[in-house]
Design a protein around this motif. Structure first.
Motif, PDB file in Angstrom:
ATOM      1  N   MET A 298       0.839  -1.191   0.000  1.00 51.25           N
ATOM      2  CA  MET A 298       0.000   0.000   0.000  1.00 51.25           C
ATOM      3  C   MET A 298       0.873   1.239   0.000  1.00 51.25           C
ATOM      4  SD  MET A 298      -3.192  -0.894   2.542  1.00 51.25           S
ATOM      5  CE  MET A 298      -3.963   0.682   2.167  1.00 51.25           C
ATOM      6  N   ALA A 299       0.755   2.044  -1.052  1.00 50.50           N
ATOM      7  CA  ALA A 299       1.481   3.306  -1.151  1.00 50.50           C
ATOM      8  C   ALA A 299       0.580   4.280  -1.895  1.00 50.50           C
ATOM      9  CB  ALA A 299       2.798   3.122  -1.886  1.00 50.50           C
ATOM     10  N   LEU A 300       0.447   5.476  -1.397  1.00 54.91           N
ATOM     11  CA  LEU A 300      -0.480   6.432  -1.988  1.00 54.91           C
ATOM     12  C   LEU A 300      -0.219   6.615  -3.481  1.00 54.91           C
ATOM     13  CD1 LEU A 300      -0.652   9.166   0.802  1.00 54.91           C
ATOM     14  CD2 LEU A 300      -2.531   7.702   0.032  1.00 54.91           C
ATOM     15  N   GLY A 301      -1.252   6.360  -4.270  1.00 52.09           N
ATOM     16  CA  GLY A 301      -1.163   6.514  -5.715  1.00 52.09           C
ATOM     17  C   GLY A 301      -0.480   5.380  -6.430  1.00 52.09           C
ATOM     18  N   ASN A 302       0.011   4.394  -5.676  1.00 54.63           N
ATOM     19  CA  ASN A 302       0.761   3.294  -6.299  1.00 54.63           C
ATOM     20  C   ASN A 302       0.575   2.021  -5.469  1.00 54.63           C
ATOM     21  OD1 ASN A 302       2.524   2.035  -8.134  1.00 54.63           O
ATOM     22  ND2 ASN A 302       4.292   2.466  -6.836  1.00 54.63           N
ATOM     23  N   ASN A 303      -0.676   1.535  -5.438  1.00 53.26           N
ATOM     24  CA  ASN A 303      -1.028   0.375  -4.630  1.00 53.26           C
ATOM     25  C   ASN A 303      -0.902  -0.896  -5.463  1.00 53.26           C
ATOM     26  OD1 ASN A 303      -2.225   1.834  -2.145  1.00 53.26           O
ATOM     27  ND2 ASN A 303      -3.235   2.807  -3.886  1.00 53.26           N
ATOM     28  N   LEU A 304      -0.224  -1.884  -4.902  1.00 49.13           N
ATOM     29  CA  LEU A 304       0.050  -3.131  -5.617  1.00 49.13           C
ATOM     30  C   LEU A 304      -0.812  -4.241  -5.020  1.00 49.13           C
ATOM     31  CD1 LEU A 304       2.063  -3.971  -7.899  1.00 49.13           C
ATOM     32  CD2 LEU A 304       3.550  -4.835  -6.070  1.00 49.13           C
ATOM     33  N   PHE A 305      -1.441  -5.070  -5.908  1.00 47.31           N
ATOM     34  CA  PHE A 305      -2.291  -6.147  -5.412  1.00 47.31           C
ATOM     35  C   PHE A 305      -2.333  -7.299  -6.408  1.00 47.31           C
ATOM     36  CE2 PHE A 305      -5.079  -3.850  -8.209  1.00 47.31           C
ATOM     37  CZ  PHE A 305      -6.055  -4.743  -8.629  1.00 47.31           C
ATOM     38  N   GLU A 306      -2.930  -8.418  -5.979  1.00 49.45           N
ATOM     39  CA  GLU A 306      -3.138  -9.568  -6.847  1.00 49.45           C
ATOM     40  C   GLU A 306      -4.619  -9.927  -6.849  1.00 49.45           C
ATOM     41  OE1 GLU A 306      -0.959 -12.887  -5.344  1.00 49.45           O
ATOM     42  OE2 GLU A 306      -1.904 -12.829  -3.355  1.00 49.45           O
ATOM     43  N   TYR A 307      -5.068 -10.503  -7.960  1.00 48.65           N
ATOM     44  CA  TYR A 307      -6.466 -10.913  -8.122  1.00 48.65           C
ATOM     45  C   TYR A 307      -6.540 -12.418  -8.277  1.00 48.65           C
ATOM     46  CZ  TYR A 307     -10.986 -11.752 -10.363  1.00 48.65           C
ATOM     47  OH  TYR A 307     -12.247 -12.232 -10.682  1.00 48.65           O
ATOM     48  N   ILE A 308      -7.467 -13.031  -7.529  1.00 45.01           N
ATOM     49  CA  ILE A 308      -7.669 -14.472  -7.599  1.00 45.01           C
ATOM     50  C   ILE A 308      -9.132 -14.714  -7.966  1.00 45.01           C
ATOM     51  CG2 ILE A 308      -7.505 -16.661  -6.354  1.00 45.01           C
ATOM     52  CD1 ILE A 308      -5.911 -13.688  -4.743  1.00 45.01           C
ATOM     53  N   GLY A 309      -9.357 -15.311  -9.122  1.00 44.20           N
ATOM     54  CA  GLY A 309     -10.719 -15.571  -9.568  1.00 44.20           C
ATOM     55  C   GLY A 309     -10.711 -16.601 -10.669  1.00 44.20           C
ATOM     56  N   GLU A 310     -11.541 -16.375 -11.691  1.00 46.32           N
ATOM     57  CA  GLU A 310     -11.522 -17.255 -12.856  1.00 46.32           C
ATOM     58  C   GLU A 310     -10.107 -17.318 -13.436  1.00 46.32           C
ATOM     59  OE1 GLU A 310     -13.463 -17.255 -17.351  1.00 46.32           O
ATOM     60  OE2 GLU A 310     -14.583 -16.345 -15.691  1.00 46.32           O
ATOM     61  N   ASN A 311      -9.414 -16.204 -13.374  1.00 46.40           N
ATOM     62  CA  ASN A 311      -8.009 -16.121 -13.751  1.00 46.40           C
ATOM     63  C   ASN A 311      -7.223 -15.550 -12.565  1.00 46.40           C
ATOM     64  OD1 ASN A 311      -8.253 -16.711 -16.779  1.00 46.40           O
ATOM     65  ND2 ASN A 311      -9.673 -15.002 -16.520  1.00 46.40           N
ATOM     66  N   TYR A 312      -5.929 -15.717 -12.603  1.00 42.31           N
ATOM     67  CA  TYR A 312      -5.061 -15.097 -11.593  1.00 42.31           C
ATOM     68  C   TYR A 312      -4.269 -13.978 -12.259  1.00 42.31           C
ATOM     69  CZ  TYR A 312      -1.165 -14.207  -8.494  1.00 42.31           C
ATOM     70  OH  TYR A 312      -0.245 -13.577  -7.707  1.00 42.31           O
ATOM     71  N   TYR A 313      -4.255 -12.815 -11.623  1.00 37.26           N
ATOM     72  CA  TYR A 313      -3.457 -11.692 -12.116  1.00 37.26           C
ATOM     73  C   TYR A 313      -2.624 -11.169 -10.942  1.00 37.26           C
ATOM     74  CZ  TYR A 313      -7.029 -11.714 -15.819  1.00 37.26           C
ATOM     75  OH  TYR A 313      -7.874 -12.080 -16.828  1.00 37.26           O
ATOM     76  N   GLY A 314      -1.326 -11.143 -11.117  1.00 35.77           N
ATOM     77  CA  GLY A 314      -0.449 -10.661 -10.051  1.00 35.77           C
ATOM     78  C   GLY A 314       0.165  -9.315 -10.382  1.00 35.77           C
ATOM     79  N   ASP A 315       0.665  -8.652  -9.364  1.00 41.47           N
ATOM     80  CA  ASP A 315       1.384  -7.376  -9.510  1.00 41.47           C
ATOM     81  C   ASP A 315       0.584  -6.341 -10.289  1.00 41.47           C
ATOM     82  OD1 ASP A 315       3.528  -8.381  -8.082  1.00 41.47           O
ATOM     83  OD2 ASP A 315       4.561  -9.107  -9.874  1.00 41.47           O
ATOM     84  N   LEU A 316      -0.678  -6.191  -9.951  1.00 41.22           N
ATOM     85  CA  LEU A 316      -1.517  -5.160 -10.551  1.00 41.22           C
ATOM     86  C   LEU A 316      -1.345  -3.864  -9.780  1.00 41.22           C
ATOM     87  CD1 LEU A 316      -4.770  -7.273 -11.057  1.00 41.22           C
ATOM     88  CD2 LEU A 316      -3.105  -6.634 -12.815  1.00 41.22           C
TER      89      LEU A 316
ATOM     90  N   MET B 289      -2.744  -0.081  -8.779  1.00 40.77           N
ATOM     91  CA  MET B 289      -3.976   0.690  -8.699  1.00 40.77           C
ATOM     92  C   MET B 289      -3.686   2.070  -8.097  1.00 40.77           C
ATOM     93  SD  MET B 289      -7.455  -0.396  -6.761  1.00 40.77           S
ATOM     94  CE  MET B 289      -6.522  -0.654  -5.242  1.00 40.77           C
ATOM     95  N   PRO B 290      -3.938   3.140  -8.840  1.00 41.03           N
ATOM     96  CA  PRO B 290      -3.679   4.474  -8.304  1.00 41.03           C
ATOM     97  C   PRO B 290      -4.713   4.936  -7.275  1.00 41.03           C
ATOM     98  CG  PRO B 290      -4.543   4.631 -10.526  1.00 41.03           C
ATOM     99  CD  PRO B 290      -4.336   3.174 -10.260  1.00 41.03           C
ATOM    100  N   LEU B 291      -5.905   4.337  -7.284  1.00 35.37           N
ATOM    101  CA  LEU B 291      -6.923   4.740  -6.312  1.00 35.37           C
ATOM    102  C   LEU B 291      -6.525   4.250  -4.928  1.00 35.37           C
ATOM    103  CD1 LEU B 291     -10.273   4.051  -8.226  1.00 35.37           C
ATOM    104  CD2 LEU B 291      -8.723   6.017  -8.345  1.00 35.37           C
ATOM    105  N   ASN B 292      -6.690   5.113  -3.936  1.00 37.54           N
ATOM    106  CA  ASN B 292      -6.233   4.823  -2.583  1.00 37.54           C
ATOM    107  C   ASN B 292      -7.368   4.329  -1.699  1.00 37.54           C
ATOM    108  OD1 ASN B 292      -3.557   5.857  -3.123  1.00 37.54           O
ATOM    109  ND2 ASN B 292      -4.475   7.905  -3.056  1.00 37.54           N
ATOM    110  N   GLY B 293      -6.981   3.589  -0.668  1.00 36.94           N
ATOM    111  CA  GLY B 293      -7.943   3.142   0.328  1.00 36.94           C
ATOM    112  C   GLY B 293      -7.965   1.630   0.425  1.00 36.94           C
ATOM    113  N   THR B 294      -8.151   1.142   1.640  1.00 39.69           N
ATOM    114  CA  THR B 294      -8.190  -0.303   1.851  1.00 39.69           C
ATOM    115  C   THR B 294      -9.346  -0.946   1.093  1.00 39.69           C
ATOM    116  OG1 THR B 294      -9.478   0.079   3.878  1.00 39.69           O
ATOM    117  CG2 THR B 294      -7.093  -0.133   4.115  1.00 39.69           C
TER     118      THR B 294
END
Length: 436
Positions: free
Chosen positions: A235-253, A255-260
């Motif tokens: 978590m970093a303001l304007g540069n939030n890094l996350f992964e998605y787990i679903g029908e597909n897996y996407y890592g190192d996405l 997101m500039p939008l902030n907030g948990t």
């Protein structure tokens, strides 16, 4: 009419804020206009919180895919033109006038039948969006519900690609119901037969309501934590890094939008896209997804700006669920420090619980009046704050209150509450105000 006259007509001749129940006016108006809403695919989004952020993420990715994308949102932050967008470009001023002029003859005919048949502000603006998107021959439109779902002006859509219910919380209780179950039924009113449903609802009792209505409509439903999820990496303001787990897996996405909460919103957006692209007969590559998410913009939602020698965080959290998320985000990004805020909220919001929750992290507060007809008793809000903070002060004029907010040694200050207040403060920061 020119642009200014058009906006004045909408706000005054179609009184802004006046709620009218039922879909019969919208159905008649659309019939008169040749049902433009049926001429392109649609993603339909409702929810107590998060629907705007989800709409923005979905739109950004679809644009990155090379599609022509209409976006209809409410409310706007700076300009009325934000409500109608194509590929994130605001509708031109001259086009607002042209769209309204096309619709006015139909409005006058309906007005003759009496007040009950006279379309409201929100119905007319929704009609303008549907009309605009057909004129511009969009490939797909992302339509955000204005209020509730079942009786919202947008709910004349027959068969969207996906119906999205982001969250369900206690907001607009005078209109939608007194319990979350009642409100969830109103929001689930956007579910259409055979149309997949994506939801960020995690509370079992609310999820069961939505699941039941989906089953009644023979609609497959997908829920956060059950069918898909997103997990933060950094978590970093304007540069939030996350992964998605679903029908597909996407890592190192990124997101500039902030907030948990934005990780959950991103998960909802990605799951929606996974379904929608099939209906559009398109492919969603990880590179396009990554680029689209990284370009998402959505002002006024834990938005961090630098101005007047300060870091200023603006957040339009105005109900208890939104305030809880704001508190969590402050703790995550700012190491549990006590903060100084400017606060203003409308009378019809649960300001008592909002203040109680905020008091956990606030040590200095300036209360102001929100510039809206729905802000009649800011003094009551101030008196409630005084129960928690003896040093709370009240400054009626938002611009003066903002100047006082900046009068501190603290390097970071916060403005939280009504989106009307956020809009006003952004105008001060950016040095100008559009009167629309």
């Amino acid at each position: 009419m020119d642009y200014k006259e058009s906006v004045e007509y909408l706000y005054n001749s179609r009184p802004y804020g006046k709620i009218k129940y039922g879909l019969f006016r919208m159905k008649e108006l659309m019939d008169r206009m040749g049902n433009p809403q049926d001429s392109y695919p649609v993603i339909h989004i409702t929810g107590t919180n998060g629907k705007g952020s989800v709409a923005a993420m979905i739109t950004s990715v679809l644009v990155q895919m090379g599609l022509k994308v209409g976006l209809n949102i409410s409310p706007h932050i700076i300009s009325f033109r934000e409500r109608l967008q194509i590929n994130r470009q605001l509708v031109p001023e001259h086009k607002v006038a042209e769209l309204l002029e096309d619709i006015v003859p139909h409005l006058h005919e309906m007005d003759k039948k009496g007040e009950e048949f006279s379309p409201s502000f929100f119905e007319v603006v929704t009609a303008m969006a549907f009309h605009y998107f057909r004129q511009e021959n969009v490939d797909v439109a992302v339509i955000e519900v204005g209020l509730g779902g079942r009786y919202d002006a947008s709910n004349i859509l027959k068969k969207p690609l996906v119906s999205v219910i982001t969250t369900v919380g206690l907001d607009h209780r005078k209109i939608l119901g007194n319990t979350e179950k009642e409100i969830s039924r109103e929001k689930a009113g956007i579910i259409k037969p055979g149309v997949p449903v994506v939801s960020g609802v995690t509370r079992p009792s609310i999820r069961r309501v939505i699941e039941g209505i989906a089953r009644e409509n023979d609609s497959e439903s997908f829920f956060l934590w059950h069918h898909f999820d997103a997990k933060p990496i950094k978590m970093a303001l304007g540069n939030n890094l996350f992964e998605y787990i679903g029908e597909n897996y996407y890592g190192d996405l990124v997101m500039p939008l902030n907030g948990t909460h934005q990780y959950q919103n991103a998960a909802i957006a990605i799951k929606t896209l996974e379904i929608a692209v099939k209906g559009l007969k398109e492919n969603l590559s990880v590179d396009v997804l990554r680029q689209g998410l990284s370009k998402t913009q959505w002002p006024g939602r834990f938005e961090s700006l630098r101005a007047f020698g300060k870091q200023i965080v603006l957040d339009g959290a105005h109900n208890p669920d939104g305030i809880r998320t704001f508190v969590e985000s402050v703790r995550s990004y700012f190491n549990n420090q006590r903060i100084r805020i400017l606060f203003g909220v409308l009378d019809d919001k649960d300001y008592i619980n909002n203040i109680r929750l905020l008091s956990e992290i606030v040590d200095e507060v300036i209360v102001t009046k929100v510039s809206s007809h729905r802000s009649n008793s800011p003094e009551r809000v101030f008196r409630e704050w005084k129960k928690y903070r003896d040093n709370a002060i009240y400054i009626e004029n938002p611009k003066d209150a903002f100047c006082e907010l900046l009068n501190t040694e603290k390097p970071v200050v916060f403005c939280v509450g009504s989106l009307y207040l956020i809009s006003e403060i952004r105008n001060v920061i950016f040095g100008g105000k559009e009167n629309a």
